[in-house]
Design a protein around this motif. Sequence first.
Motif, PDB file in Angstrom:
ATOM      1  N   ASP A  33       0.813  -1.210   0.000  1.00  0.00           N
ATOM      2  CA  ASP A  33       0.000   0.000   0.000  1.00  0.00           C
ATOM      3  C   ASP A  33       0.853   1.270   0.000  1.00  0.00           C
ATOM      4  N   ILE A  34       2.073   1.180   0.537  1.00  0.00           N
ATOM      5  CA  ILE A  34       2.920   2.371   0.608  1.00  0.00           C
ATOM      6  C   ILE A  34       3.194   2.911  -0.791  1.00  0.00           C
ATOM      7  N   THR A  35       3.586   2.030  -1.698  1.00  0.00           N
ATOM      8  CA  THR A  35       3.866   2.443  -3.071  1.00  0.00           C
ATOM      9  C   THR A  35       2.596   2.849  -3.801  1.00  0.00           C
ATOM     10  N   LYS A  36       1.520   2.060  -3.608  1.00  0.00           N
ATOM     11  CA  LYS A  36       0.276   2.349  -4.321  1.00  0.00           C
ATOM     12  C   LYS A  36      -0.294   3.692  -3.893  1.00  0.00           C
ATOM     13  N   GLU A  37      -0.293   3.962  -2.579  1.00  0.00           N
ATOM     14  CA  GLU A  37      -0.865   5.210  -2.107  1.00  0.00           C
ATOM     15  C   GLU A  37      -0.108   6.413  -2.665  1.00  0.00           C
ATOM     16  N   ARG A  38       1.211   6.309  -2.736  1.00  0.00           N
ATOM     17  CA  ARG A  38       1.996   7.416  -3.285  1.00  0.00           C
ATOM     18  C   ARG A  38       1.639   7.661  -4.743  1.00  0.00           C
TER      19      ARG A  38
END
Length: 288
Positions: A61-66
Amino acid sequence: MHADEHAMDTELVERLVRGQFPQWADLPATPLASGGTVNAVYRLGTELTVRLPLTEGGASDITKERRVLGALGELPVAVPAVVAVGEPAEGYPWPWAVHGWLDGSPALEGRAAAGLAEFVLALRANRAAGPPARRGRPLSTVDEAARAAIGELSRTDEPFDPGAALAVWAEALDAPPWTGPPCWLHGDLMPSNLLLRDGRLTGVLDWATAGVGDPAIDLIPAWNLLTADTRPAFRDAVAPDDATWARGRGRALAMAVIQLPYYRHTNAVISANARYVLAELGVLTGSR
């Protein structure tokens, strides 16, 4: 909350920050009380927050949210700014993020949020390309999980009416699916992700489930936040067709019946909101 949850504490967060972002090494980390189920959140100084996935499943989720936050167009509310992304270290195995702090108080069940419909419509109007939303797929994709959760909840001591729940669910499944173009949606408009000031929506948190898909998922605040008195105004402002409204009710039901048996002993905020939803849908006659 989860069997595979990584242990978190203030010292770990401060070591991670000191080791990777020395410009913030002197800022104290303070855990934030939160009903979140995916991330541990710490306030860093006064202007930043640190978000650390609790389990491996939340790490992506860290990469997707960014990526999602970078694709949002102009919105009438504030959204988090990703200030930095940290790497695994100090025994912590996944990426983590530093966001800018947003002022506001989390919404509370039963309180109308002025500006909610305006936000939903503004997000839906975004024409940028986006990833498929995690919760924007056809309702039938969660049929098995919803029915299993209804059965599980009926075996607890909650004052739950499984027959009424199945009737709401059947109506939602019978509603025609979304055939319009995929719309931008947030996908997780829980009260704790909605920041208010003076009763007006001013910020929206947690964009990991955002993307494009069936807009019915963003109708859930009609039942997880609003009341029978305030719900009609939201519906009139957003103006969904009857099928989308029915699918929205089904989404609200499915989320609540899945959440309540899983979190009823481990997350008071989420379980209380699930009970609120089920009461608003007429399938729960009280709460414990």
